[in-house]
Design a protein around this motif. Structure first.
Motif, short mmCIF file in Angstrom:
data_model
loop_
_atom_site.label_atom_id
_atom_site.label_comp_id
_atom_site.label_asym_id
_atom_site.label_seq_id
_atom_site.Cartn_x
_atom_site.Cartn_y
_atom_site.Cartn_z
N ARG A 146 6.06 0.93 -6.01
CA ARG A 146 5.53 -0.35 -6.45
C ARG A 146 4.21 -0.29 -7.21
NH1 ARG A 146 5.35 -3.88 -1.23
NH2 ARG A 146 4.43 -1.98 -0.42
N LEU B 215 11.52 1.26 -2.23
CA LEU B 215 10.70 0.14 -2.69
C LEU B 215 9.21 0.34 -2.41
CD1 LEU B 215 12.60 -3.20 -2.02
CD2 LEU B 215 11.88 -2.21 -4.20
N SER C 124 14.36 0.28 1.50
CA SER C 124 12.97 -0.09 1.72
C SER C 124 12.03 1.08 1.46
CB SER C 124 12.77 -0.61 3.14
OG SER C 124 13.25 0.34 4.07
N PHE D 16 8.67 -1.07 -12.41
CA PHE D 16 7.37 -1.30 -11.79
C PHE D 16 6.26 -0.67 -12.62
CE2 PHE D 16 9.75 -2.54 -8.05
CZ PHE D 16 8.94 -3.49 -7.49
N LYS E 32 14.34 -7.40 1.09
CA LYS E 32 14.94 -7.17 -0.23
C LYS E 32 16.17 -6.26 -0.09
CE LYS E 32 11.92 -9.34 -2.86
NZ LYS E 32 11.59 -10.30 -1.80
N ASP F 266 17.35 -3.67 -1.15
CA ASP F 266 17.26 -2.34 -1.73
C ASP F 266 16.68 -1.43 -0.68
OD1 ASP F 266 17.25 -0.26 -3.66
OD2 ASP F 266 17.04 -1.81 -5.19
N LEU G 294 14.06 1.64 -11.03
CA LEU G 294 13.11 0.76 -10.35
C LEU G 294 11.69 1.20 -10.64
CD1 LEU G 294 14.11 -0.20 -6.73
CD2 LEU G 294 13.66 -1.68 -8.67
N THR H 35 9.15 -7.18 1.51
CA THR H 35 9.82 -5.97 1.02
C THR H 35 11.05 -5.66 1.87
OG1 THR H 35 7.63 -5.19 0.45
CG2 THR H 35 9.41 -3.58 0.36
N LEU H 36 10.91 -5.88 3.17
CA LEU H 36 12.01 -5.52 4.07
C LEU H 36 13.18 -6.49 3.97
CD1 LEU H 36 10.05 -4.39 7.24
CD2 LEU H 36 10.93 -3.02 5.36
#
Lengths: 343, 268
Positions: free
Chosen positions: B119, B115, B112, B17, B108, B110, B13, B105-106
């Motif tokens: 980013r 994430l 948190s 990004f 998603k 994955d 991830l 985001t919350l």
């Protein structure tokens, strides 16, 4: 998920926020630094409803009614104070990955796409987060871009897009993982009429194609009329009405509107009902719902009528009436409550 | 770090990004020029102060000129890492909390915490990493004592532990934004404290040295890695750093989840 369970199951759901309170002014501000008083605000109170797979339901209510709070509890963003929520058989606040993969949230006044990046790049990031297979991702993305007529806009940094284009790009991003449950919070806010229509038809199309369940809040009745057969009206955190859009008018507004155009110009129609407007030779009357047929036949018998229409009042007016009624009821209940329990 | 899909997934991830962010930032060359200018000034000032100190004395609390230069190199290097990968993410998180966009985001599927931590990436701050590495290499070549083969590895490990601790420190403070919403001054506050890491924390009085070790882990982020290259690092200190890093990671994890429960979001 059991076969009998609805897609969205909400039972006696409540949410209470604890908010600091203080009087205006410097002294009060200084005092609140040391000793902070709190007040419980009941944003949602004992709300219950069921939504079946594939339904598009409008969630109506004035600002601060508890719509967004409810949506957030359904999305797992807020922990309920009490009550039960299950969406697709999951408890949203557990925020399980399998659950989150199947929902999406679009908020008209906020963006998830990165401001400085072209939407296309943000889509790549979304793809990585949802781990979408390349082919499915490209197929979905291109189909949505085509449907929304976005074209080359997705190659420009999002900050350079107009509000409408940005919203379209947001929708593509929010639906790339083909969610089965959509929470749309004021998705058309601030958009012009053409753009609103575009978004509406896109949501309708998505709902049909994927059988998705949609919960929509909007202040634009046109959105609700175009998309939702069923509406849930919420006010002061409580449900006032849950049913067909057409039934809403029947239940809360006991009037009908009759439009009359006379062949020989304008006559005084006040004996027949409330004249609420006269325009281009057409007079509009408001009459009690039950009397509408009788008055219509009298009009036709007494006058030389060129054209006559009978309609439900505009949905905006109905909603206004519902809230006015509810506010009165709440006030009365509170007065009764405080009279019963003097402090 | 406990994640859904493990550390590999986190790295992947991060890479996605990073790639997208870097690609875009590369278009803005002005930022690169500004960054070089800023870093050059910081480097010049740092060297001048060191020269000034050593024009008066041969050593500072047991640290020679070359050794202090190594500390300065690590300080630059770590500052670059923080500015490149840690601070931008935390600032974005604060911004998201204030504007209510954290909701996206919350929702998603994955982790948190992962994430919000991967980013943002400010590629130009790599200038500081390069300068820091350069200063450090030069300083090491000037050391009287020389280094062993193991030292660079121990140094890398100490650096990693330090960066993790600084990350935890930032995330704990930023999670506070769930309650107080506005925390604009954190960056300035941190910057101020971090400047004290330019010198080995052992030269400060006890209470300050302890604060700079356990309250704001500047000691672990700068002094300890520098000790690894100057023959000062004991096994006990390294073990302490590892233990503290693990404890801090666990606490940060717990605190993040605790914060999420209290997150109410900016209402629409």
């Amino acid at each position: 998920m059991t076969a009998a369970e609805s897609t969205i199951h909400v039972d006696a759901l409540s949410k209470t926020f604890r908010v600091p309170v203080r009087e205006a002014g410097l002294r009060a501000a200084a005092k609140s630094l040391v000793h902070r008083e709190h007040k419980d605000v009941r944003a949602v109170e004992a709300v219950s409803f069921e939504i079946q797979a594939g339904e598009v339901v409008g969630f109506l209510g004035p600002n601060g009614a508890g719509k967004t709070t409810t949506l957030k509890m359904l999305a797992g963003l807020l922990y309920p104070t009490s009550g039960v929520v299950r969406v697709l058989g999951h408890v949203p606040s557990r925020r399980e990955s399998v659950f989150l993969r199947q929902i999406t949230m679009v908020m008209g006044n906020r963006n998830q796409l990165q401001w400085d990046l072209p939407a296309l790049d943000s889509y790549e990031l979304i793809r990585a987060i949802y781990r979408l297979p390349a082919e499915q991702f490209r197929e979905t993305r291109d189909a949505f871009i085509e449907l929304l007529d976005l074209g080359d806009q997705i190659r420009k940094p999002v900050r350079n897009l107009s509000l409408g284009e940005r919203m379209k790009a947001e929708f593509v991003g929010a639906l790339l993982h083909r969610p089965g449950v959509l929470y749309l919070d004021e998705p058309t806010i601030g958009l012009d009429v053409t753009m609103q229509k575009r978004i509406r038809s896109f949501v309708a199309e998505y709902n049909q194609q994927y059988g998705a369940t949609v919960l929509l809040t909007s202040h634009y009745m046109a959105d609700v009329e175009a998309l939702c057969k069923r509406v849930i009206v919420i006010h002061h955190g409580r449900i006032l009405f849950d049913g067909g859009l057409a039934d809403l008018a029947a239940r809360f507004d006991s009037t009908k509107t009759i439009g009359v155009t006379l062949r020989d110009g304008v006559a005084d129609l006040s004996p027949y009902g409330d004249v609420i407007g006269t325009e281009d030779g057409k007079s509009t009357l408001r009459v009690p719902r039950a009397d509408a047929p009788r008055i219509t036949s009298r009009l036709l018998a007494d006058l030389d009528v060129a054209d006559l229409t009978i309609e439900d009042p505009p949905i905006e007016d109905v909603i206004e009436l519902v809230f006015a009624d509810a506010s009165r009821a709440v006030d009365e209940a509170r007065t009764a409550e405080s009279a019963a329990s003097p402090r | 770090m406990p994640t859904r899909g493990g550390p590999l997934r986190t790295l992947r991830l991060f890479w996605v990004f990073f790639r997208v962010g870097a690609m875009n930032e590369l278009q803005y060359r002005a930022n690169f020029i500004v960054q070089i200018f800023q870093s050059a000034i910081a480097l010049g000032t740092g060297l001048a102060v060191l020269a000034l100190v050593f024009s008066q004395t041969g050593e500072l609390n047991g640290w020679t000129h070359a050794e202090l230069l190594a500390v300065m190199g690590v300080h630059f290097l770590m500052g670059g890492i923080i500015g490149m990968a840690i601070q931008p993410n935390m600032e974005r998180l604060m911004d998201d909390v204030r504007r209510g966009t954290l909701d996206f985001t919350l929702t998603k599927p994955d982790d948190s915490q992962v994430l919000v931590s991967v980013r943002e990436f400010r590629i130009w701050r790599a200038v500081d990493v390069v300068i820091g590495a350069g200063v450090l290499a030069y300083a090491v070549s000037q050391l009287q004592t020389g280094i062993t083969v193991a030292d660079p590895f121990v140094f890398a490990l100490a650096l990693l532990l330090g960066a993790l601790m600084i990350y935890c420190f930032w995330l704990i403070l930023t999670t506070g934004a769930f309650w107080v919403v506005r925390m604009d001054q954190i960056a300035e506050l941190f910057e101020g404290v971090y400047q004290s890491g330019r010198w080995p924390v052992t030269i400060y009085p006890g209470w300050l040295a302890i604060s700079l070790t356990y309250l704001v882990p500047v000691a672990f982020a700068v002094t300890v890695p520098a000790e690894a290259l100057t023959g000062r690092l004991t096994v006990e200190t390294l073990a302490l750093a590892a233990g503290f890093a693990i404890a801090l990671l666990a606490f940060t994890r717990w605190f993040w989840r605790f914060g999420l429960k209290h997150y109410s979001g900016a209402s629409a």
